[in-house]
Design an enzyme around this catalytic site. Structure first.
Site, mmCIF file in Angstrom:
data_model
loop_
_atom_site.group_PDB
_atom_site.id
_atom_site.type_symbol
_atom_site.label_atom_id
_atom_site.label_comp_id
_atom_site.label_asym_id
_atom_site.label_seq_id
_atom_site.Cartn_x
_atom_site.Cartn_y
_atom_site.Cartn_z
ATOM 1 C CG ASP A 1 21.064 28.312 -19.748
ATOM 2 O OD1 ASP A 1 21.476 27.519 -20.591
ATOM 3 O OD2 ASP A 1 21.532 29.454 -19.596
HETATM 4 C C1 BGC Z 1 20.133 30.783 -14.473
HETATM 5 C C2 BGC Z 1 20.294 31.029 -15.925
HETATM 6 C C3 BGC Z 1 21.714 30.732 -16.301
HETATM 7 C C4 BGC Z 1 22.064 29.320 -15.902
HETATM 8 C C5 BGC Z 1 23.467 28.915 -16.266
HETATM 9 C C6 BGC Z 1 20.553 29.381 -14.146
HETATM 10 O O1 BGC Z 1 20.460 29.174 -12.799
HETATM 11 O O2 BGC Z 1 18.807 31.017 -14.105
HETATM 12 O O3 BGC Z 1 19.939 32.336 -16.244
HETATM 13 O O4 BGC Z 1 21.870 30.854 -17.657
HETATM 14 O O5 BGC Z 1 21.866 29.134 -14.531
HETATM 15 O O6 BGC Z 1 24.421 29.370 -15.399
HETATM 16 C C1 NOJ Z 2 21.687 33.259 -19.132
HETATM 17 C C2 NOJ Z 2 22.573 32.570 -20.098
HETATM 18 O O1 NOJ Z 2 23.799 33.231 -20.181
HETATM 19 C C3 NOJ Z 2 21.956 32.489 -21.450
HETATM 20 O O2 NOJ Z 2 22.747 31.723 -22.296
HETATM 21 C C4 NOJ Z 2 20.576 31.912 -21.352
HETATM 22 O O3 NOJ Z 2 20.035 31.874 -22.619
HETATM 23 C C5 NOJ Z 2 19.723 32.666 -20.376
HETATM 24 N N1 NOJ Z 2 20.377 32.687 -19.124
HETATM 25 C C6 NOJ Z 2 18.315 32.096 -20.229
HETATM 26 O O4 NOJ Z 2 18.309 30.935 -19.476
#
Ligand code: BGC
Ligand code: NOJ
Length: 808
Positions: A483
């Site tokens: 993400d």
């Molecule tokens: C986090 C991710 C998460 C994303 C969506 C980011 O700040 O590091 O792990 O999936 O936000 O909420």
């Molecule tokens: C948490 C999210 O829920 C997941 O969809 C994503 O792949 C990981 N973060 C890595 O960014």
């Protein structure tokens, strides 16, 4: 250092001190009603949707941490305490918290009085039971007061925490004997209410927080408790609570049990009122009847335990390694069930007011859950597919209550569509239910525009092909699995969301990770086409997969490992050429899982690079070297300080991809070593450093560049649960369902020399006895006494027990 121990025969983790490094929690409920409860009794309850139907109030990120819960206070001659230690924090003579599967039991004692609290949600009821047993362990007769306490949330948890100008005027309750009803907004559009009941005559009660606690007091010093009274208040606005007071006298050795029930009731609109202003309590009274005696509670708890026994019997292992057994047989599967229900909505890190169900998250959660409750997995697949758009792209999230796509975040995460194929394939392999592919499923929840699920899968597959960049690799869109790799975002403005901002529109940024996914998942699509008799489509799919594989080796190989991406400008990401962020974990895992470079050497090379550059004593970091400064062209990944989260934290979700990849190249030692590094039971001894619950995975462990490597955060709600279960059960122990049979292909080192897996699949039990040399390599199988070629045990008739001997 440990703060407790596993009790495997009871399937419990036993916490022996209240002073754990962080609240260690458990989840209650697995149908409509849910609760979170920490080892100190804090947490909250909700019905279906943690944001829109929150029953009790909890304050996140407070000091002290435990702000809100179901608390019980005991007061005797001016001395008062809580058996959960907090919130009063009076010294206890003993403390024990047992987190079990769907229930928590906390026992504390002080000065000869012991109180045992049992919290759980009976199956088939929208209610939480709190059974309180008080015992006089002293030699004298004792008289004391027992108070219950919980604070109501005015339903919408976000509004409840922010819209005080309204909310401090809306709260309403009714008190009827030993039952306190919470009916805020019932007068208008809500037809649901909550109640808190105890099965005994109360000596007093309170429903108004200020009167009970005191204006300037905290929950550890409630005025009513301190003074040994109740004020019998009826809340009007402000903060409605429920507190019962029971005056208890116990002879030496005597004990008494009380059953408290926190219930959620919906009334049909036409049956809302008993008389004007008085709620119709018929349904509440039925629920109360169901738990008026401890024997009913015992029966419901027994039922819950049996339910788990049945579920967990579907996959179990007996090996000489207790840690392996307890993770596989109990805790990893338990966490898979919790993540399936909660997605990423509510934990002590997720506040329940933000994200709904994730498209990619839920599909991956399925992988660890589908063998347990395939019917629920089926429903989930249809729900997810219903949020797909006609062009194959998808809403990144949807709301659990409405099941509608979430417009705030929208779509554009180009890995999303492929996960649907993986989820559907896993379901079909598990069940053989090909009929699901014929289900008519809407696009974007529009009943007018629908197609078969199979057609949805085709659109997923084609979405990749319709979104190809300059090197022939898939375009990344807003982001792929990571993400935080936001290659079109270019954000310079503090409050812009990295997830949804695309300041540049380009069709250049490409993802080698999605390419790896395509090569890994594409063959599943082809297999489904084949099985439906569409050989032409299957052949087309295979051609596309083969050509993607070539593109990856041509443009996605950096010389010693797989590249991560090409950015907006066409520059390499995750390459020797980069000063920081030279190598990423994700493409090494997925490309090797897909078999890319297996016969030509790149697969082994990539995994060796992982070992050399990404491996640490606490797991494999996501990227190395960590980004030391903000890179506007990369986005959120470089926003984190080095060693945390996606910026070179140990992201436990993708460690299992490396484990599985190691089994693909036949290296059992490495696979198992990676498994043990992040698997909770194996790191229980460093609980003081790790901080999170030693019975479940955390999303992230701080990496080697962090201030405190090995310190975890974000326990419970993470794709880590499902993927580690897939890695250990399907690839290390090596038992996985395929379309026509159960594959048995263990890959474990010699330290696990023999083990037995019992696997229930499609109505048949397979008992698989493995003798393992530890060298990997093809297994020799004997099925019911007859040698079988290859590694697949054909599915047998329902109801049979099949005996498999496997020698590796
Ligand atoms: C986090 C991710 C998460 C994303 C969506 C980011 O700040 O590091 O792990 O999936 O936000 O909420
Ligand atoms: C948490 C999210 O829920 C997941 O969809 C994503 O792949 C990981 N973060 C890595 O960014």
């Amino acid at each position: 250092m440990r703060f407790g121990h596993f009790d495997d025969s009871a399937r419990e983790y036993v916490i022996t001190t209240p002073k754990t490094p962080f609240p260690w929690i458990n989840y209650l409920g697995s149908e409509g009603f849910f609760g979170l409860v920490s080892h100190m009794g804090s947490g909250y309850s909700f019905y279906r949707d943690a944001r829109l139907r929150r029953l009790t109030r909890y304050r996140y990120n407070s000091v002290p941490n435990e702000q809100g819960g179901r608390f019980f206070y005991i007061e005797e001659n001016g001395d008062y305490w809580t058996p959960t230690f907090a919130p009063v924090k009076a010294d206890l003579d003993s403390f024990e918290c047992r987190h079990g599967l769907g229930y928590t039991r906390i026992t504390g004692s002080r000065k000869g009085i012991e109180a045992e609290l049992l919290y759980f949600i009976p199956r088939g009821h929208n209610a939480e039971v709190h059974q309180v047993t008080v015992r006089n362990k002293s030699k004298e007769k004792r008289s004391f007061k027992l108070y219950s306490f919980l604070e109501f949330c005015l339903w919408n948890a976000h509004d409840d925490a922010t819209n005080l100008q309204r909310n401090l005027s809306t709260g309403e309750v009714e008190v009827d004997g030993s039952t306190i009803y919470h009916k805020t907004e019932y007068r208008e559009r809500r037809n649901h209410f909550a109640f808190y009941h105890v099965n005994a005559k109360v000596s007093g009660f309170d429903t108004d927080r200020e009167s009970f606690v005191g204006m300037y007091n905290h929950l550890g010093e409630p005025e009513a408790v301190k003074s040994g009274t109740s004020k019998n208040t009826v809340a009007h606005g402000w903060a409605p609570i429920a507190s019962h007071r029971l005056d208890v006298t116990l002879a030496p050795g005597e004990e008494q049990t009380f059953v408290f029930v926190l219930g959620y009731i919906e009334n049909p609109v036409s049956e809302k009122w008993e008389k004007p202003g008085i709620i119709n309590k018929t349904r509440a009274k039925q629920m109360i009847e169901a738990f008026s005696k401890p024997a009913q509670v015992d029966a419901a708890l027994k039922d819950l335990k049996e339910h788990w026994t049945t579920l967990l019997s579907r996959y179990s292992v007996a090996s000489r390694d207790d840690k392996l057994n307890r993770m596989v047989n109990i805790w990893n599967q338990y966490q898979c069930v919790v993540t399936f229900h909660m997605s990423r909505s509510t934990s002590f890190f997720e506040t329940g007011i933000g994200r709904g169900m994730g498209f990619r998250d839920s599909n991956q959660d399925l992988l660890g859950f589908v063998h347990l409750l395939p019917e629920l997995a089926r429903e989930r697949i249809i729900d997810i597919a219903s949020t797909q758009f006609p062009d194959g792209s998808a809403y990144h999230q949807y709301q659990p209550l409405t099941k509608r796509g979430n417009n705030d975040i929208g779509s554009g995460f180009n890995d999303d569509p492929l996960w649907l194929i993986l989820g559907a394939a896993a379901y079909i392999k598990e069940t053989g239910d090909y009929a699901i592919l014929d289900e008519s499923v809407p696009f974007d929840n529009n009943a007018e525009n629908r197609a078969s699920l199979m057609e949805h899968l085709k659109r997923s597959f084609d979405h990749v092909l319709n979104n190809i960049g300059p090197h022939g690799l898939p375009l990344i869109g807003r982001a792929d699995w990571n993400d935080c790799l936001n290659l079109n975002c270019f954000s310079e403005t503090p409050d812009e969301s990295y997830q949804t901002t695309g300041n540049r529109v380009g069709r250049t940024a490409e993802s080698i990770f999605i390419a790896g996914m395509f090569v890994y998942i594409g063959p599943e699509y082809a297999a489904l086409c084949e099985r439906r008799g569409d050989s032409a489509e299957a052949a087309r799919a295979r051609r596309e997969v083969a050509s993607m594989e070539k593109v990856v080796l041509e443009h996605g190989w950096d010389g010693e490992w797989f590249l991560r991406a090409y950015d907006f400008f066409g520059n390499k990401v995750g390459s020797q050429e980069n000063e920081e962020g030279k190598i990423f974990i994700e493409p090494q895992g997925f490309c090797v899982m897909a078999g890319i470079g297996k016969s030509t050497g790149q697969a082994v090379q990539a995994l060796d690079a992982v070992k050399e550059r990404l491996d640490t004593p606490y797991g494999v970091v996501l990227v190395n070297p960590a980004y030391s400064r903000y890179h506007v062209e990369l986005g959120e990944i470089s926003s984190y300080p080095p060693g945390y989260k996606e910026n070179a934290g140990i992201f436990c979700h993708n460690n299992p991809w490396i484990m599985i990849a190691e089994t693909v190249v036949g290296r059992p030692e490495r696979a198992f070593e990676y498994y043990k590094k992040i698997t909770p039971a194996y790191i229980e001894e460093i609980s003081d450093l790790h901080k999170m619950e030693p019975y479940v995975y955390s999303q992230m462990i701080a990496g080697k560049d962090a201030a405190k490597p090995g310190e975890a955060k974000n326990s419970w709600l993470t794709g880590t649960a499902a993927w580690n279960f897939v890695a250990v059960s399907q690839h290390l122990l090596g038992v996985r369902p395929d379309y026509d049979g159960l594959i048995v292909q263990p890959c474990l080192p010699a330290e696990v020399p023999e083990f037995t897996v019992s696997r229930w699949c499609r109505g048949t039990t397979y008992i698989i006895v493995v003798k393992n040399s530890g060298k990997g390599g093809p297994p020799k199988l004997v099925v019911d006494g007859k040698p079988v070629d290859g590694h697949t045990v054909p599915y047998a008739a329902k109801g049979k027990t099949v005996k498999v001997e496997c020698t590796v």
